[in-house]
Design a protein around this motif. Structure first.
Motif, short mmCIF file in Angstrom:
data_model
loop_
_atom_site.label_atom_id
_atom_site.label_comp_id
_atom_site.label_asym_id
_atom_site.label_seq_id
_atom_site.Cartn_x
_atom_site.Cartn_y
_atom_site.Cartn_z
N THR A 79 0.82 -1.21 0.00
CA THR A 79 0.00 0.00 0.00
C THR A 79 0.85 1.25 0.00
O THR A 79 0.57 2.23 -0.70
N ILE A 80 1.94 1.24 0.79
CA ILE A 80 2.75 2.46 0.96
C ILE A 80 3.40 2.89 -0.35
O ILE A 80 3.54 4.09 -0.63
N VAL A 81 3.77 1.92 -1.19
CA VAL A 81 4.42 2.25 -2.46
C VAL A 81 3.41 2.90 -3.42
O VAL A 81 3.68 3.96 -3.99
N TYR A 82 2.26 2.25 -3.58
CA TYR A 82 1.26 2.76 -4.53
C TYR A 82 0.74 4.13 -4.08
O TYR A 82 0.67 5.07 -4.87
N ALA A 83 0.40 4.24 -2.78
CA ALA A 83 -0.12 5.51 -2.27
C ALA A 83 0.94 6.59 -2.34
O ALA A 83 0.63 7.75 -2.65
N GLY A 84 2.19 6.24 -2.07
CA GLY A 84 3.26 7.22 -2.11
C GLY A 84 3.47 7.78 -3.50
O GLY A 84 3.67 9.00 -3.67
N VAL A 85 3.43 6.93 -4.51
CA VAL A 85 3.60 7.38 -5.90
C VAL A 85 2.47 8.34 -6.29
O VAL A 85 2.71 9.38 -6.92
N LEU A 86 1.23 8.01 -5.91
CA LEU A 86 0.09 8.86 -6.25
C LEU A 86 0.22 10.23 -5.59
O LEU A 86 -0.03 11.26 -6.23
N ALA A 87 0.57 10.23 -4.32
CA ALA A 87 0.69 11.51 -3.60
C ALA A 87 1.80 12.36 -4.22
O ALA A 87 1.65 13.58 -4.38
N LYS A 88 2.91 11.73 -4.60
CA LYS A 88 4.05 12.46 -5.15
C LYS A 88 3.75 13.05 -6.52
O LYS A 88 4.19 14.17 -6.85
N ASN A 89 2.95 12.32 -7.33
CA ASN A 89 2.71 12.74 -8.71
C ASN A 89 1.47 13.61 -8.90
O ASN A 89 1.16 14.00 -10.02
N THR A 90 0.72 13.90 -7.82
CA THR A 90 -0.46 14.74 -7.95
C THR A 90 -0.05 16.17 -8.26
O THR A 90 0.67 16.79 -7.47
N PRO A 91 -0.48 16.71 -9.39
CA PRO A 91 0.00 18.05 -9.79
C PRO A 91 -0.48 19.16 -8.88
O PRO A 91 0.28 20.07 -8.56
N SER A 92 -1.77 19.12 -8.46
CA SER A 92 -2.29 20.19 -7.62
C SER A 92 -3.61 19.75 -6.98
O SER A 92 -4.47 19.17 -7.65
N THR A 93 -3.76 20.05 -5.69
CA THR A 93 -5.04 19.75 -5.04
C THR A 93 -6.10 20.78 -5.42
O THR A 93 -7.29 20.55 -5.23
N ALA A 94 -5.68 21.91 -5.94
CA ALA A 94 -6.61 22.98 -6.29
C ALA A 94 -7.59 22.55 -7.38
O ALA A 94 -8.69 23.10 -7.50
N ASN A 95 -7.21 21.56 -8.18
CA ASN A 95 -8.05 21.12 -9.30
C ASN A 95 -8.88 19.89 -8.96
O ASN A 95 -9.35 19.19 -9.87
N TRP A 96 -9.10 19.63 -7.67
CA TRP A 96 -9.79 18.39 -7.28
C TRP A 96 -11.20 18.30 -7.87
O TRP A 96 -11.67 17.21 -8.20
N LYS A 97 -11.89 19.44 -8.03
CA LYS A 97 -13.25 19.40 -8.58
C LYS A 97 -13.25 18.87 -10.01
O LYS A 97 -14.15 18.12 -10.41
N ALA A 98 -12.25 19.28 -10.79
CA ALA A 98 -12.15 18.79 -12.17
C ALA A 98 -11.87 17.29 -12.18
O ALA A 98 -12.43 16.55 -12.99
N TYR A 99 -10.98 16.85 -11.27
CA TYR A 99 -10.68 15.42 -11.20
C TYR A 99 -11.95 14.63 -10.82
O TYR A 99 -12.26 13.60 -11.42
N ALA A 100 -12.67 15.13 -9.82
CA ALA A 100 -13.87 14.43 -9.35
C ALA A 100 -14.94 14.38 -10.44
O ALA A 100 -15.60 13.34 -10.62
N ARG A 101 -15.09 15.49 -11.17
CA ARG A 101 -16.09 15.52 -12.24
C ARG A 101 -15.75 14.50 -13.32
O ARG A 101 -16.62 13.79 -13.82
N THR A 102 -14.48 14.40 -13.67
CA THR A 102 -14.06 13.43 -14.69
C THR A 102 -14.32 12.00 -14.23
O THR A 102 -14.85 11.18 -14.98
N VAL A 103 -13.96 11.70 -12.98
CA VAL A 103 -14.17 10.36 -12.46
C VAL A 103 -15.66 10.01 -12.46
O VAL A 103 -16.06 8.92 -12.87
#
Length: 457
Positions: A79-103
């Motif tokens: 879990t720590i490896v997969y979660a760590g990669v995602l956290a490191k590669n997230t460009p910006s939390t400011a765009n979370w609404k766009a990410y959520a809408r796409t999902v």
């Protein structure tokens, strides 16, 4: 399928999960925008569900706490490896609404494709076209609220503001509390048939529940109050037609059946035909209709003619989709489906049901709500329950006196009323006599003198 990738976005899923780990303040906003089932990748779905479970314990969410809570993901990776990669590669939390809408939007598209595939499978199985169309419409109905953009809540003052407008309209006579049944005491008891509600009308075989249900729809249509739709899963349409003529014209049903009309019957028949001619009362006598098919027919009627009341005779004859474990479970699903039809189409539904014979074994023989056959969910779903009680072992019952017992109503106090059944005319009329005194109840001989010569069989 070459374009299948358009139905999901790994990048949006990864960025949304990363935002959850990087900014704890976003948890509530994100988790109310998407659900575990919205993630296409099973690994992403599992990590999101893990975040929900970890947050419920009160712990913060980051790669380390997630790993401590559950070290291995379904793929077998840490879990720590997969979660760590995602956290490191997230460009910006400011765009979370766009990410959520796409999902969320891609999840809706996948469900649409799934629904279309299910319809295609039905077509390949050579099912009847009507069944395929009904299944397709039901699938679309199940998806209708997936991405409306509307919040799942409202401020109370918004609700109250609309309520005050309705109350004012009722006060000024511009709006009624509900549709009239045509029977004065029943209207007083239930305070009108309300939109988006399901009223169960139940009775033993021969008690008059079918007569009551048909008569209510008939009254609404013929009085100009609205459009009625009657589903008769047992009685053929020809018999429904004769019952309507007998009821409206005051003609003996047996005379209509055998065609032996007397001279004074013909003007009554002509008058009955004139009263019902061009009135918006529709019937279907197709047997074994399923809930999706009933809903499809109702939608057709509403689209073409409008719709104000639906009567279904009766729940025990509604077809099953074959997915329930037993009949009680099936009836529970059917009951809930009928409630959804009432809400979606914004109409009152009168759903007829059989009573078991437990009531005949108890003193007084009066039915109670739990006498509903395979009751459970049916009793719970109903907004209002009316039990039709006519005791043929006593004199008043033999003379047509029928008690309508209301053990449950969400908008009126429980109670009962009396109506007079005129069986030969296939109708109920307002009760013209008086209710029994306590002494008469105790000696079981009320109404005796009033009903001589007034039998209605």
């Amino acid at each position: 399928m070459s374009n299948y990738r358009e139905l999901y976005s790994d990048e949006a899923e990864h960025a949304l999960l990363g935002a959850l780990m990087l900014d704890s303040d976003l948890f509530d906003s994100i988790t109310t925008s998407v659900a575990t089932a919205d993630f296409h990748d099973p690994e992403n779905a599992a990590l999101f569900q893990l975040m929900l479970e970890l947050h419920a314990t009160g712990s913060p969410i980051d790669p380390v706490t997630l790993h401590d809570f559950k070290p291995v993901l379904p793929s077998g990776g840490p879990t720590i490896v997969y979660a760590g990669v995602l956290a490191k590669n997230t460009p910006s939390t400011a765009n979370w609404k766009a990410y959520a809408r796409t999902v969320r939007e891609r999840a809706v598209l996948r469900r649409l494709v799934g629904a279309a595939d299910a319809v295609r499978d039905l077509a390949s199985e050579n099912r009847p076209v009507a069944e395929i169309v009904a299944s397709a419409q039901q699938a679309m109905a199940d998806l209708r609220d997936l991405d409306t953009g509307e919040p799942d809540y409202k401020r109370m003052d918004e609700v109250i503001a609309r309520n005050v407008d309705v109350i004012d309209a009722k006060f000024n006579g511009a709006l009624q509390s509900g549709l009239s049944t045509g029977l004065l005491d029943l209207d007083k008891l239930i305070r009108g048939l309300r939109k988006k509600t399901v009223t169960i009308v139940a009775g033993l075989p021969g008690s008059g529940k079918t007569t009551l249900g048909l008569q209510i729809a008939q009254h609404i249509a013929c009085s100009g109050a609205g459009v009625g739709m009657v589903f008769s899963l047992e009685m053929p349409e020809e018999e429904l037609g004769n019952r309507a003529l007998a009821s409206i014209g005051g003609i003996d049903l047996r005379v209509l059946d055998d065609g032996q009309l007397q001279d004074d019957d013909w003007p009554r028949l002509t008058a009955a035909v004139q009263k019902i001619m061009d009135k918006p009362l529709y019937v279907s006598d197709k047997s074994g209709l399923t809930v999706p098919r009933i809903r499809s027919i109702c939608r057709q009627i509403k689209r073409k003619h409008g719709l104000d009341v639906v009567v279904i005779d009766y729940i025990g004859l509604i077809g099953s989709d074959g997915k329930a474990f037993n009949r009680t479970s099936e009836l529970g699903k059917i009951s809930t489906g009928i409630v959804n039809i009432a809400k979606e189409l914004d109409v009152p539904v009168i759903l007829l049901a059989q009573l078991n014979r437990d009531s005949t074994k108890r003193p007084g023989k009066k039915p109670i709500a739990s006498d509903l056959r395979d009751s459970g969910q049916i009793e719970a779903d109903a907004h209002c329950i009316i039990l039709v009680h006519r005791d043929m072992d006593d004199e008043q019952g033999q003379n047509g006196v029928t008690e309508l017992i209301m053990p449950k109503c969400r908008h009126a106090p429980v109670g009962s009323c009396l109506v007079q059944q005129q069986g030969k005319f296939a109708r109920f009329v307002n009760f013209a006599g008086r209710e029994p005194s306590q002494e008469e109840v105790e000696i079981s001989r009320p109404f005796a003198d009033q009903y001589k010569g007034r039998k209605g069989k």
